[in-house]
Design a protein around this motif. Structure first.
Motif, PDB file in Angstrom:
ATOM      1  N   LYS A  15       0.824  -1.220   0.000  1.00 45.75           N
ATOM      2  CA  LYS A  15       0.000   0.000   0.000  1.00 45.75           C
ATOM      3  C   LYS A  15       0.846   1.253   0.000  1.00 45.75           C
ATOM      4  N   GLY A  19      -0.118   4.650  -2.289  1.00 46.93           N
ATOM      5  CA  GLY A  19      -0.727   5.780  -1.598  1.00 46.93           C
ATOM      6  C   GLY A  19       0.055   6.283  -0.417  1.00 46.93           C
ATOM      7  N   HIS A  24      -0.404  10.152   5.452  1.00 48.33           N
ATOM      8  CA  HIS A  24      -0.423  10.876   4.182  1.00 48.33           C
ATOM      9  C   HIS A  24      -1.779  10.712   3.501  1.00 48.33           C
ATOM     10  N   GLN A  25      -2.355   9.518   3.610  1.00 53.68           N
ATOM     11  CA  GLN A  25      -3.664   9.287   2.998  1.00 53.68           C
ATOM     12  C   GLN A  25      -4.730  10.160   3.657  1.00 53.68           C
ATOM     13  N   ARG A  26      -4.652  10.328   5.008  1.00 52.16           N
ATOM     14  CA  ARG A  26      -5.613  11.199   5.684  1.00 52.16           C
ATOM     15  C   ARG A  26      -5.475  12.642   5.217  1.00 52.16           C
ATOM     16  N   LYS A  29      -7.056  12.999   1.793  1.00 52.33           N
ATOM     17  CA  LYS A  29      -8.516  12.986   1.828  1.00 52.33           C
ATOM     18  C   LYS A  29      -9.078  14.326   2.313  1.00 52.33           C
ATOM     19  N   LYS A  49      -3.726   7.462  -9.119  1.00 54.79           N
ATOM     20  CA  LYS A  49      -3.754   7.730  -7.689  1.00 54.79           C
ATOM     21  C   LYS A  49      -5.077   8.341  -7.273  1.00 54.79           C
ATOM     22  N   LEU A  53      -7.646   6.800  -4.591  1.00 58.33           N
ATOM     23  CA  LEU A  53      -7.977   7.483  -3.344  1.00 58.33           C
ATOM     24  C   LEU A  53      -9.468   7.690  -3.211  1.00 58.33           C
ATOM     25  N   GLU A  56     -11.391   4.466  -2.254  1.00 52.53           N
ATOM     26  CA  GLU A  56     -11.295   3.898  -0.909  1.00 52.53           C
ATOM     27  C   GLU A  56     -12.281   4.606   0.012  1.00 52.53           C
TER      28      GLU A  56
END
Length: 368
Positions: A15, A19, A24-26, A29, A49, A53, A56
């Motif tokens: 993962k 991403g 970093h994903q938070r 978002k 990407k 994102l 998900e």
């Protein structure tokens, strides 16, 4: 060496490769949410990407934070709407207060804007009121003041009517007197300010060659004696010059000191026309300088030489001029000269040519 072992993993990538980590994903978002609401500009990213994102689903903690942000934004919008409604209500009150200036309201939605425009145009067209410094009730006192001032001016004119002709007559007299003053005749006040002086000297210094004042006599225009004193010089007297000066040792016993006599003499001469014969010698003995415009030296007046039938460029003695023009002998005998007699003779000589010489001086004033 014939067999090579290769450990290759063809499974799905981790993962983190696509991403990044969960933190970093938070962040991504949150940014996408703010971009959707319009608070941030969209950032160009690779399509793979972005799609991953978006595909998900958000986690539980992330959804709570997003909800809190949306609540804050909704509260801000409500506050803005409440402030706008207050402004509208205040504007409506002002419009009601000025309804007598505005036309009847229309049913259209743009009636408020039309009212404001018409009100501004109407008020700009109205004339501006002038400010008056005086009150309405102060007009009558002004009229009374003007009336009183006019009456006082009329009274002053009546009182001054008797005085004005006198002033005019004085002006006419002065204008008539001006052409007479332009004539270079001798003014009447001049003789009163005219005096004649003569001094007698004794010898002081080395071998008695320095002339020091020992007697001074001043007479007025009529020949009356104003001052006649023996003066004791500050230096030791070497030669009394009795044959010419008439000074003897006994005259110096009660003589006036030089400083005292000088101050007395200068008070008499100040501001007056001084007549003398070879008067520069007298000034030198007095240690004084009188203005040339107020000095009349009979030894330097060519008119006297002309009347005595002598050359004008020759300096004649006082004794000779008196003998020829006045037919009188002075400075006779062994007792010496008399300064009073010499001053009176000098003044009489000047009176013979006074008018002509004053005319000449008026046309050619001497330089001091």
């Amino acid at each position: 060496m014939s067999t090579i072992l290769l450990n290759l993993d063809f499974g799905e990538p981790s993962k983190k490769a696509f991403g990044g980590n969960a933190k970093h994903q938070r962040f991504v978002k949150k940014r996408r949410f703010l971009e959707q609401k319009g608070f941030l500009s969209k950032k160009n990213q690779p399509p793979s990407k972005v799609s991953k994102l978006n595909s998900e689903p958000p986690k539980k903690g992330e959804t709570s934070r997003v909800d809190s942000i949306s609540k804050i934004l909704s509260c801000l919008k409500k506050k803005k709407e409440a402030a706008a409604s207050k402004r509208d209500s205040e504007q409506s009150k002002d419009k009601k207060a000025s309804s007598w200036l505005t036309p009847a309201p229309s049913k259209k939605t743009d009636s408020v804007v039309a009212k404001i425009d018409l009100l501004g145009e109407f008020q700009s067209a109205l004339p501006k009121p002038k400010r008056r410094t005086q009150k309405k009730g102060s007009k009558k006192p002004l009229k009374k003041k003007i009336a009183t001032e006019n009456s006082t001016q009329a009274q002053s004119k009546d009182k001054g009517s008797n005085k004005k002709p006198l002033k005019k007559n004085a002006v006419q007299n002065s204008t008539q007197a001006q052409p007479e003053d332009k004539c270079p005749k001798v003014p009447q006040s001049l003789p009163r300010k005219m005096v004649a002086i003569d001094c007698e000297m004794v010898g002081t210094g080395p071998k008695g060659r320095v002339s020091s004042l020992a007697r001074c006599s001043i007479v007025n225009y009529n020949g009356d004696v104003l001052y006649d004193e023996y003066i004791r010089p500050p230096c030791y007297i070497v030669d009394y010059r009795t044959r010419w000066s008439g000074i003897r040792k006994c005259h110096m016993v009660n003589a006036t000191p030089f400083k005292t006599a000088r101050s007395q003499i200068l008070k008499i001469l100040s501001g007056k026309v001084v007549v003398g014969h070879a008067i520069h010698n007298d000034y030198k003995a007095l240690q004084y300088f009188h203005p040339k415009s107020l000095t009349r030296d009979t030894s330097q007046i060519p008119l006297l030489n002309r009347k005595a039938d002598c050359p004008e460029n020759v300096t004649l003695s006082l004794k000779r001029l008196t003998k020829k023009l006045l037919s009188r002998d002075i400075q006779t005998g062994l007792s010496g000269h008399s300064s009073v007699e010499d001053a009176q003779a000098t003044l009489e000589l000047y009176k013979l040519v006074e008018v002509e010489w004053e005319q000449h001086l008026a046309q050619n004033p001497p330089e001091n």
